[in-house]
Design an enzyme around this catalytic site. Structure first.
Site, PDB file in Angstrom:
ATOM      1  N   ASP A  59      33.657 -19.511 -12.887  1.00 20.06           N
ATOM      2  CA  ASP A  59      34.487 -20.705 -12.740  1.00 20.06           C
ATOM      3  C   ASP A  59      34.638 -21.475 -14.051  1.00 20.06           C
ATOM      4  OD1 ASP A  59      34.538 -20.039 -10.087  1.00 20.06           O
ATOM      5  OD2 ASP A  59      33.827 -21.980  -9.356  1.00 20.06           O
ATOM      6  N   HIS A 110      41.890 -22.211  -9.811  1.00 16.99           N
ATOM      7  CA  HIS A 110      40.822 -23.202  -9.651  1.00 16.99           C
ATOM      8  C   HIS A 110      41.370 -24.615  -9.889  1.00 16.99           C
ATOM      9  CE1 HIS A 110      36.671 -24.078  -8.972  1.00 16.99           C
ATOM     10  NE2 HIS A 110      36.370 -24.435 -10.215  1.00 16.99           N
ATOM     11  N   HIS A 114      40.555 -29.623 -12.022  1.00 22.02           N
ATOM     12  CA  HIS A 114      39.248 -29.668 -11.361  1.00 22.02           C
ATOM     13  C   HIS A 114      38.990 -30.941 -10.536  1.00 22.02           C
ATOM     14  CE1 HIS A 114      34.919 -28.757 -10.823  1.00 22.02           C
ATOM     15  NE2 HIS A 114      35.266 -27.516 -11.156  1.00 22.02           N
ATOM     16  N   HIS A 200      29.396 -19.571 -14.283  1.00 28.10           N
ATOM     17  CA  HIS A 200      30.387 -20.378 -14.998  1.00 28.10           C
ATOM     18  C   HIS A 200      30.555 -19.880 -16.427  1.00 28.10           C
ATOM     19  CE1 HIS A 200      29.305 -22.997 -11.630  1.00 28.10           C
ATOM     20  NE2 HIS A 200      30.457 -23.632 -11.831  1.00 28.10           N
TER      21      HIS A 200
END
Length: 232
Positions: A59, A110, A114, A200
């Site tokens: 991510d 994504h 965010h 990540h």
């Protein structure tokens, strides 16, 4: 033949016999034949039993430092993953995203920046998803809401776009930088067949994640897991 001559012949025959016997007794014995060396026993290799397939997901990238390092490790072991990327990062580093795809990795949405989607209006949620895809240049099959924050409304919005909502099942909290071996051990303690492992490659210093990934892949394989590419 005279008796003297017979006696002389007998003595000569006895002498020849004695000399031959003495030669036999004093000749050095032949050295024993060396035995042929034996080959070391063959050690049988026991194949690792198949334990199931697990999936790597990343991510918050792309990042100019950490994403290429993650990609390098994936290529080292011949595995691929799904990268859930932020649109604003894609707009900064489009070549990194292209590099990921060129080596067979997949990209997921994504969002653009965010946010927690559950706090946004439906219009804003749609904008976040569309804006990311505008930077990417196409619509990915999968969406991962930031923070894993979702509800029935968010799931419905995603489904209405013809996309799948993908969360995770193993979270070692690598984003908090707990230490390389803590990340490794948390994954190994919780992995199961079908696990989607969250890591990540963006959002901060990911040196621990990179180091952990280099340890995790061979350890997962040693346990019989196959690292697959999630349909996304």
């Amino acid at each position: 033949m005279s008796t003297m001559r017979i006696t002389l012949i007998g003595r000569m025959a006895a002498l020849v016999t004695a000399l031959a016997l003495a030669s036999t007794l004093t000749s050095p014995a032949s050295p024993p034949t060396a035995a042929a060396p034996t080959a070391p026993p063959t050690v049988a290799t026991v194949p690792v039993a198949y334990a199931g397939t697990v999936y790597l997901t990343f991510d918050d990238g792309p990042h100019p430092t950490w994403t290429p390092r993650v990609l390098s490790i994936l290529r080292k072991y011949g595995v691929r993953g799904v990268f859930f990327q932020l649109g604003q990062n894609v707009s900064y580093y489009p070549s990194i995203t292209r590099s990921l795809r060129s080596y067979g990795n997949l990209i997921g949405n994504h969002t653009w920046s965010h946010p927690n989607l559950t706090t946004l209006s439906t219009t804003s949620v749609t904008w976040q998803l569309n804006k990311m895809e505008s930077a990417l240049g196409y619509r990915p099959r999968c969406v991962r809401p930031p923070y894993g924050a979702t509800n029935s409304r968010i799931a419905s919005i995603i489904a209405s776009r013809g996309q799948r909502q993908i969360l995770w099942t193993v979270d070692p909290r690598d984003w908090s930088r707990p230490g390389t071996w803590t990340i490794v051990n948390r994954v190994l303690a919780n992995v199961r067949p079908g696990s989607r492992i969250l890591l990540h490659d963006g959002g901060g210093d990911r040196s621990q994640t990179v180091a952990a990934l280099d340890i995790l892949i061979p350890k997962l394989r040693a346990r019989g897991y196959v690292i697959g590419l999630m349909a996304c």
